[in-house]
Scaffold this motif. Structure first.
Motif, PDB file in Angstrom:
ATOM      1  N   UNK A 199       0.851  -1.195   0.000  1.00  8.23           N
ATOM      2  CA  UNK A 199       0.000   0.000   0.000  1.00  8.23           C
ATOM      3  C   UNK A 199       0.884   1.242   0.000  1.00  8.23           C
ATOM      4  N   UNK A 200       0.672   2.142  -0.979  1.00  9.60           N
ATOM      5  CA  UNK A 200       1.415   3.390  -1.054  1.00  9.60           C
ATOM      6  C   UNK A 200       0.503   4.531  -0.619  1.00  9.60           C
ATOM      7  N   UNK A 201       1.069   5.741  -0.583  1.00  9.70           N
ATOM      8  CA  UNK A 201       0.277   6.893  -0.158  1.00  9.70           C
ATOM      9  C   UNK A 201      -0.912   7.121  -1.084  1.00  9.70           C
ATOM     10  N   UNK A 202      -0.705   6.852  -2.374  1.00 10.38           N
ATOM     11  CA  UNK A 202      -1.750   7.142  -3.349  1.00 10.38           C
ATOM     12  C   UNK A 202      -3.017   6.353  -3.034  1.00 10.38           C
ATOM     13  N   UNK A 203      -4.013   7.062  -2.544  1.00 16.54           N
ATOM     14  CA  UNK A 203      -5.288   6.416  -2.285  1.00 16.54           C
ATOM     15  C   UNK A 203      -5.404   5.717  -0.947  1.00 16.54           C
ATOM     16  N   UNK A 204      -4.332   5.657  -0.152  1.00 12.75           N
ATOM     17  CA  UNK A 204      -4.424   5.003   1.153  1.00 12.75           C
ATOM     18  C   UNK A 204      -5.392   5.780   2.047  1.00 12.75           C
ATOM     19  N   UNK A 205      -6.213   5.053   2.799  1.00 16.23           N
ATOM     20  CA  UNK A 205      -7.229   5.672   3.659  1.00 16.23           C
ATOM     21  C   UNK A 205      -6.683   5.802   5.075  1.00 16.23           C
ATOM     22  N   UNK A 206      -6.651   7.031   5.588  1.00 14.03           N
ATOM     23  CA  UNK A 206      -6.107   7.305   6.912  1.00 14.03           C
ATOM     24  C   UNK A 206      -7.242   7.770   7.823  1.00 14.03           C
ATOM     25  N   UNK A 207      -7.342   7.160   9.006  1.00 13.30           N
ATOM     26  CA  UNK A 207      -8.305   7.569  10.018  1.00 13.30           C
ATOM     27  C   UNK A 207      -7.574   8.364  11.095  1.00 13.30           C
ATOM     28  N   UNK A 208      -7.985   9.620  11.301  1.00 14.24           N
ATOM     29  CA  UNK A 208      -7.410  10.471  12.338  1.00 14.24           C
ATOM     30  C   UNK A 208      -8.340  10.449  13.541  1.00 14.24           C
ATOM     31  N   UNK A 209      -7.818  10.003  14.698  1.00 12.85           N
ATOM     32  CA  UNK A 209      -8.609   9.999  15.937  1.00 12.85           C
ATOM     33  C   UNK A 209      -7.984  11.014  16.877  1.00 12.85           C
ATOM     34  N   UNK A 210      -8.576  12.211  16.939  1.00 20.23           N
ATOM     35  CA  UNK A 210      -8.007  13.315  17.717  1.00 20.23           C
ATOM     36  C   UNK A 210      -9.130  14.299  18.021  1.00 20.23           C
ATOM     37  N   UNK A 211      -9.215  14.776  19.263  1.00 17.41           N
ATOM     38  CA  UNK A 211     -10.299  15.695  19.625  1.00 17.41           C
ATOM     39  C   UNK A 211      -9.939  17.157  19.390  1.00 17.41           C
ATOM     40  N   UNK A 212      -8.702  17.428  18.939  1.00 20.72           N
ATOM     41  CA  UNK A 212      -8.290  18.807  18.686  1.00 20.72           C
ATOM     42  C   UNK A 212      -8.590  19.180  17.233  1.00 20.72           C
ATOM     43  N   UNK A 213      -9.544  20.105  17.060  1.00 25.50           N
ATOM     44  CA  UNK A 213      -9.959  20.506  15.707  1.00 25.50           C
ATOM     45  C   UNK A 213      -8.801  21.061  14.874  1.00 25.50           C
ATOM     46  N   UNK A 214      -7.936  21.949  15.423  1.00 21.82           N
ATOM     47  CA  UNK A 214      -6.832  22.475  14.599  1.00 21.82           C
ATOM     48  C   UNK A 214      -5.884  21.378  14.113  1.00 21.82           C
ATOM     49  N   UNK A 215      -5.625  20.379  14.957  1.00 18.23           N
ATOM     50  CA  UNK A 215      -4.731  19.289  14.554  1.00 18.23           C
ATOM     51  C   UNK A 215      -5.378  18.484  13.433  1.00 18.23           C
TER      52      UNK A 215
END
Length: 230
Positions: free
Chosen positions: A1-17
């Motif tokens: 799996x390369x960056x192209x099209x990889x699905x990333x889930x961000x779990x963070x409660x800080x909106x700016x981050x």
């Protein structure tokens, strides 16, 4: 799996981050999903089956370590911890719980992207890759042969097992406990002096300059990392 099209889930409660990560990751070809709590993150991971998770430890509803443990009950998705907690003990706990890497806030986007690429490459390996190459270092698993710039390096069985484990996880930090448990067994998890001795021996054999290692990098107080090739 390369960056192209990889699905990333961000779990963070800080909106700016989350906003910063979303803009930067989309610019580098990633698909991005977001969660603002641990429970929502676990639910999103089950629903979306992301290729990689970026997880904050300080969540409003549960500790990030609990999220790691819940995800590891059913998933091997790469998990990169992103947290303001700088204590070595927090890093070790997260890695031992099953996280793949740890980046401390504030962070450089270039460093985070490099760690993400390493985690995705590791996840894409089918587990029986016969030859592992990092720069001028090559580990031939089938032949138990190690070369540096084409020159064969003679290793003891323990040195080889240590290098093999680092190579199989190239780009990822392995904690002292993980390495000791794998190489020497559960009864040796606190014998960190074993690692210092054998890492020193390996560096003298494979590093151009053992005092300034190119391949085996020390993560102070946490463990060791074999640099990942691009």
């Amino acid at each position: 799996m390369t960056a192209k099209g990889a699905r990333v889930l961000i779990i963070d409660d800080e909106t700016p981050i989350r906003r910063l990560l979303k803009v930067a990751l989309k610019a580098h070809g990633y698909e991005v999903a977001e969660a603002v709590s641990g429970l929502q993150g676990v639910q999103q991971a089950a629903l979306l089956h992301p290729d990689l998770v970026i997880l904050d430890l300080g969540l409003p509803d549960m500790d990030g370590l609990e999220v790691v443990k819940r995800l590891r009950e059913w998933s091997r998705v790469p998990i990169i911890i992103l947290s303001v907690r700088e204590q070595e003990d927090d890093k070790i706990k997260a890695l031992d719980a099953g996280a793949d890497d740890y980046v401390t806030k504030p962070f450089g986007m270039g460093e985070l992207l490099a760690r993400m690429r390493a985690a995705l490459r590791h996840a894409a390996q089918n587990g029986d890759e016969p030859v592992l190459t990092v720069g001028g270092l090559t580990v031939d698993l089938a032949r138990r042969l190690v070369t540096v710039d084409g020159r064969e390096i003679k290793l003891t069985p323990t040195e080889y097992e240590l290098l093999k484990n680092l190579a199989l996880n190239a780009g990822r930090v392995l904690t002292h406990r993980q390495l000791l448990r794998t190489i020497w067994g559960p009864g040796y998890q606190e014998e960190t002096h074993y690692l210092r001795v054998y890492i020193g021996q390996l560096r003298r054999k494979i590093e151009p300059d053992p005092t300034r290692p190119r391949y085996i990098i020390t993560e102070p107080g946490v463990g060791y990392r074999l640099v990942g090739g691009e």
